[in-house]
Design a protein around this motif. Sequence first.
Motif, short mmCIF file in Angstrom:
data_model
loop_
_atom_site.label_atom_id
_atom_site.label_comp_id
_atom_site.label_asym_id
_atom_site.label_seq_id
_atom_site.Cartn_x
_atom_site.Cartn_y
_atom_site.Cartn_z
N LEU A 231 0.91 -1.02 0.09
CA LEU A 231 0.10 -0.07 -0.27
C LEU A 231 0.83 1.32 0.24
N ASP A 235 0.38 5.66 -2.87
CA ASP A 235 -0.71 6.16 -1.83
C ASP A 235 -1.67 6.50 -2.44
N ASN A 239 -5.13 2.25 -4.73
CA ASN A 239 -4.33 0.81 -4.33
C ASN A 239 -4.73 0.19 -3.54
N SER A 240 -5.41 -1.13 -3.75
CA SER A 240 -6.04 -1.98 -2.42
C SER A 240 -5.81 -3.17 -2.08
N PHE A 263 -6.20 -1.57 7.85
CA PHE A 263 -6.21 -1.29 6.23
C PHE A 263 -7.45 -1.07 6.19
N ARG A 266 -8.95 0.43 2.71
CA ARG A 266 -7.83 -0.06 1.71
C ARG A 266 -8.26 -1.24 1.46
#
Length: 365
Positions: A231, A235, A239-240, A263, A266
């Motif tokens: 991750l 950032d 983006n997960s 997280f 995300r």
Amino acid sequence: MKMVFRYFGLGNDTVSLEQIRQIPGVEGIVWALHDIPAGEEWPMDKIEEIKSQADQAGLHLDVVESVNIHDDIKLGLPSRDFYIENYKKTIAKLAEVGVKVICYNFMPIFDWLRTDLFKQNPDGSTSLFYEKARIEGMDPFDLVDQINQDATLTMPGWEPERLAHLTELFEAYRNTTEEDLWDHLSYFLQEIIPVAEAYDIQMAIHPDDPPWSVFGLPRIITSQSNIRRLLSLYDSPANSITLCSGSLGANPANDIVSIIHEFKGRIPFAHIRNVKVYDNGDFIETSHRTIDGTVDITGIVQAYHETGFTGYARPDHGRQIWNEQCRPGYGLYDRALGIMYLWGLWDAYARVQETHSSKKEVSKV
């Protein structure tokens, strides 16, 4: 939590859209164009064909699993830019039909590994099974031959066009290290994530299955610290991760509940399934019920509820029960049972929260 169900398409699945829409709480399908080789741009007419089928069944297709990554990208070859451009064009097309999440993985050669597709359980059901010692002493080509003999339908991640080039692929990855793979993943993300952001799509990487090196191949999405590193490479909410409790849970050192809390925000896509891990490193896929395996499914659903999870979730691999003839891990019956178990936990936590909130309001009065 928005419940979805994996669907492999007409003629490639024993489960129909009509059956899927009868499972309580299921809103959409998790789909892909499984006949399109990795690296090729997805044709719009085939995408629209799936959308039409989903629309007729009253199901959305917000989640794609997977748009596979060409090995030239994972290897960092000069030709990767061509395949990355195709990937960008596919993202744009998927946005046109309302896709919100694209699941993908960055595993060299094999998307997943098991030694037995039909390991019999004491109750007569069968499950996907991983025998660690057997893998460690096995020729990968023997395993491929066995999977091809046992499977009656194409297995995701074991596409014929990939398996036909195993010798070349193993040679290509011979000197690839984990750090090399991290560098190549970073390059991919720098190119792809801005495009995903522009189309309001989340790229959700799937953990490695199992979460350790196999046949000498590097694997990097294996732990909480490695997810943290992933991750940090770019950032952005785009983006997960696809948090698969079964993949990461094959290593008992992975604390899935802690991962969910760290997280949150995300994790747009959750695979929730259970595995029973043995002391010797073997593991077998069980029912979703917490007590049947090693993974704390009860705690996982509670963690999602506590963190206000509003993403997509699906039951992952199920057992084959009641003599169902289906793709291993992807029958109707056990996955539908799994959904009802997950909804039961979710609804119970919601009731507890409501009761707690009501008591707090009364106490204020």
